[in-house]
Design an enzyme around this catalytic site. Structure first.
Site, PDB file in Angstrom:
ATOM      1  N   ASP A 140      10.143 -18.237  20.216  1.00 55.37           N
ATOM      2  CA  ASP A 140      11.178 -17.259  20.509  1.00 55.37           C
ATOM      3  C   ASP A 140      11.791 -17.495  21.890  1.00 55.37           C
ATOM      4  O   ASP A 140      11.061 -17.682  22.880  1.00 55.37           O
ATOM      5  CB  ASP A 140      10.557 -15.855  20.445  1.00 55.37           C
ATOM      6  N   GLU A 191      13.682 -21.659  19.665  1.00 56.53           N
ATOM      7  CA  GLU A 191      14.921 -20.884  19.678  1.00 56.53           C
ATOM      8  C   GLU A 191      15.530 -21.038  21.064  1.00 56.53           C
ATOM      9  O   GLU A 191      14.923 -20.640  22.058  1.00 56.53           O
ATOM     10  CB  GLU A 191      14.632 -19.411  19.386  1.00 56.53           C
ATOM     11  N   ASN A 248       0.793  -1.239   0.000  1.00 58.17           N
ATOM     12  CA  ASN A 248       0.000   0.000   0.000  1.00 58.17           C
ATOM     13  C   ASN A 248       0.819   1.279   0.000  1.00 58.17           C
ATOM     14  O   ASN A 248       0.274   2.374   0.171  1.00 58.17           O
ATOM     15  CB  ASN A 248      -0.970   0.012   1.190  1.00 58.17           C
ATOM     16  N   ASP A 284       3.069   2.498   2.091  1.00 56.85           N
ATOM     17  CA  ASP A 284       3.428   3.199   3.339  1.00 56.85           C
ATOM     18  C   ASP A 284       4.865   2.898   3.779  1.00 56.85           C
ATOM     19  O   ASP A 284       5.305   3.362   4.830  1.00 56.85           O
ATOM     20  CB  ASP A 284       2.441   2.873   4.458  1.00 56.85           C
ATOM     21  N   ASP A 295       3.637  -5.893   4.498  1.00 53.25           N
ATOM     22  CA  ASP A 295       2.354  -6.216   5.114  1.00 53.25           C
ATOM     23  C   ASP A 295       1.848  -7.578   4.640  1.00 53.25           C
ATOM     24  O   ASP A 295       2.460  -8.234   3.788  1.00 53.25           O
ATOM     25  CB  ASP A 295       1.325  -5.120   4.811  1.00 53.25           C
ATOM     26  N   ASP A 336       5.282 -17.237  14.745  1.00 52.29           N
ATOM     27  CA  ASP A 336       6.342 -16.947  15.706  1.00 52.29           C
ATOM     28  C   ASP A 336       5.703 -16.761  17.076  1.00 52.29           C
ATOM     29  O   ASP A 336       4.939 -15.829  17.293  1.00 52.29           O
ATOM     30  CB  ASP A 336       7.083 -15.670  15.286  1.00 52.29           C
ATOM     31  N   HIS A 352      16.593 -13.376  10.898  1.00 53.82           N
ATOM     32  CA  HIS A 352      16.369 -11.942  11.097  1.00 53.82           C
ATOM     33  C   HIS A 352      17.296 -11.332  12.141  1.00 53.82           C
ATOM     34  O   HIS A 352      17.382 -10.106  12.247  1.00 53.82           O
ATOM     35  CB  HIS A 352      14.916 -11.700  11.516  1.00 53.82           C
ATOM     36  N   ASP A 353      17.997 -12.159  12.912  1.00 60.99           N
ATOM     37  CA  ASP A 353      18.907 -11.677  13.948  1.00 60.99           C
ATOM     38  C   ASP A 353      20.371 -11.786  13.542  1.00 60.99           C
ATOM     39  O   ASP A 353      21.259 -11.428  14.316  1.00 60.99           O
ATOM     40  CB  ASP A 353      18.715 -12.474  15.248  1.00 60.99           C
TER      41      ASP A 353
END
Length: 557
Positions: free
Chosen positions: A200, A254, A23, A25, A29, A98, A330-331
């Protein structure tokens, strides 16, 4: 219900904020994920691990949850999620959520109630402690994001524990009401139709009684003595009994700070707890260079160290537990920049080599978004360009308290900062890599014009095509899934060689993790001579007696 279908599966991690913005922004999403499901079907993956999309004030990019049964406004609505789930299932792709239940957001209704008074029924949902006689926190535990792990609240005259950001208070799992609430929420998602949970920092949910101090020089994980607490397996078995065992799920925990012996309990093949865990020894840095500032001044493991670590986990878990296989998430920084060579000359070759090295081991492979394109670290020059709370806190602490020059600290962050993995997905060569028509929340890597999905999807020699072939092999090659792992030439400085054996069938994996051409030892050459064929290779041909820079080849019998 505990069918082990996930052994043949390949999991793809989506970081929704950075995947695709629908969209304009500047924020990825759920609709963007919906639009790109066909791309993932083309790649051939089986499961999407979706980083948190729950309602959140976004202090830690969604890992601070204020409502587990609603969607963050940035990402859309629950109807959008349901559309993604339905389309994914129509493409034979499963969705793994997650699960973040070591802590919540401080804006969660439980915590808002918890800090009103000690008599509030929600007060014991969190880890509260009285000040010591001098008014200080009860121990010296540090946050994994720098600074004290304790925050004082005047209204109750106590400190609450936050192993991460101060806006992420730790839940009190010793309270059976907390466990009941969590299991009820998990059941709600399972009944909705999701297919699993990535959990997590699940090894941190059981704290040690009395909250004892750990090593004085420990970081937020080791210094808190908060990993692998005394009730961890009791709580996971209870979770399995009341929720997990009732559905056909994939579960991965994790587990920072967990060793191979402990992993056998978490991921025991009896299926009483989790299917597998993520451990982090191989991405925790080389032991050859002393670290004085946690992860920041470390260096990646050398090939001999990496090979030894992989071999240890492969052999220790054989017949006892299942492995998860990953180099990126992502880490972590981008694996081709950390373990390979992201130069123009060697990026594609080393990306393919690393994929070969990983996917042919025993376990379930995890691909992080953009890894299948060989995306690299972003190397952003200015701290103002970064968004990750861990990096921002470390920059402030290291430059002020430790008096380390800003240039040196920026070198640390450019090498291992988490935003390297979080730059937007590079879809094509248009503005902002086709991620957004607006201003991206985090700048796109400057190399998007040459490294992007559109340039690779139809190129048979691309990194994407190589990953597609690897994934297809896992679906059909029984040796790749269940064969026993054995390392060869374990002391070679550049070559990683191992076999996978199942009955009378065998695979030989050879990887050269260097930019030098190296000779293949005679015993390996002799073995190759009897091979029936080559399963996959990242060069167009094979050169007898040598492995070229970052060459990978897999022989089959």
């Amino acid at each position: 219900m505990n069918e082990k279908w996930w052994k043949n599966a390949v999991v793809y991690q989506i970081y929704p904020r950075s995947f695709k913005d629908s969209n304009g922004d500047g924020i990825g999403d759920l609709e963007g994920i919906y639009e790109k499901l066909d791309y993932l079907a083309e790649l051939g993956i089986d499961v999407i691990w979706m980083s948190p999309v729950y309602k959140s004030p976004n202090d830690d990019n969604g890992y601070d949850i204020s409502d587990y049964q609603d969607i963050m406004d940035d990402f859309g609505t629950m109807d959008d999620f349901d559309r993604v789930l339905k389309k994914a299932h129509s493409l034979n792709i499963k969705i793994m959520m997650d699960l973040v239940v070591n802590h919540t957001s401080d804006e969660h209704k439980w915590f808002i109630e918890s800090k009103k008074s000690k008599d509030n029924p929600y007060h014991d949902y969190y880890m509260w402690a009285d000040p010591d006689k001098n008014g200080n926190p009860p121990n010296r535990w540090e946050s994994c994001f720098s600074g004290s792990a304790w925050e004082y609240v005047e209204s109750v005259g106590q400190f609450y524990l936050h192993s991460f950001s101060r806006k992420q208070p730790d839940l009190n799992w010793d309270n059976p009401k907390v466990r009941e609430e969590v299991f009820k929420m998990m059941t709600w998602w399972c009944d909705k139709g999701i297919d699993g949970f990535r959990m997590d920092v699940i090894s941190m949910i059981s704290k040690y009684p009395g909250l004892p101090d750990g090593p004085e020089n420990g970081n937020g994980y080791t210094g808190n003595t908060s990993c692998d607490g005394p009730n961890i397996h009791k709580y996971l078995r209870e979770m399995n009994e009341k929720v997990l065992s009732k559905y056909r799920l994939i579960t991965v925990g994790e587990c920072p700070g967990v060793n191979a012996e402990q992993a056998k309990k978490y991921a025991n093949i009896d299926g009483s707890e989790l299917d597998m865990i993520f451990q982090f020894e191989h991405v925790s840095g080389s032991a050859l260079k002393p670290c004085h500032h946690g992860k920041w001044d470390g260096e990646a493991m050398t090939m001999p160290e990496l090979r030894a670590n992989f071999t240890k986990w492969q052999k220790d878990l054989e017949g006892c537990a299942w492995n998860s296989l990953f180099l990126s998430n992502h880490d972590q920084p981008r694996c081709v920049s950390r373990f390979g060579n992201d130069s123009e000359q060697y990026r594609e070759l080393s990306a393919k080599m690393l994929a070969t090295m990983t996917h042919f081991q025993k376990g379930t492979p995890y691909v992080y978004q953009g890894e299948e394109l060989g995306m690299t670290n972003a190397y952003m020059e200015n701290i103002a360009d970064y968004r990750d709370i861990e990096s921002l806190n470390a920059y402030k602490e290291l430059t002020t308290k430790e008096n380390i020059p800003a240039k040196t600290v920026m070198g640390y962050i450019k090498a291992v900062g988490r935003d390297n993995a979080r730059t937007p997905m590079q879809w094509d060569a248009s503005d902002n890599g086709g991620f957004t028509s607006g201003t991206p929340w985090l700048q796109v890597n400057k190399n998007y014009k040459t490294i992007n999905a559109a340039a690779q999807v139809n190129d048979p020699d691309s990194v994407f095509a190589y990953y597609k072939k690897l994934i297809a092999l896992r679906h059909t090659n029984e040796v790749m899934v269940n064969g026993v792992y054995d390392v060869l030439i374990p002391d070679h400085p550049q070559i990683y060689a191992y076999t996978r054996t199942l009955g009378d069938k065998q695979l030989l994996v050879l990887c050269n993790d260097s930019e030098k051409e190296v000779g293949v030892p005679a015993e390996i050459e002799e073995k190759i001579a009897g091979a029936q064929g080559i399963l996959i290779q990242n060069y167009k041909d094979v050169k007898a007696g040598v492995l070229r820079p970052y060459e990978a080849v897999v022989y089959a019998w």
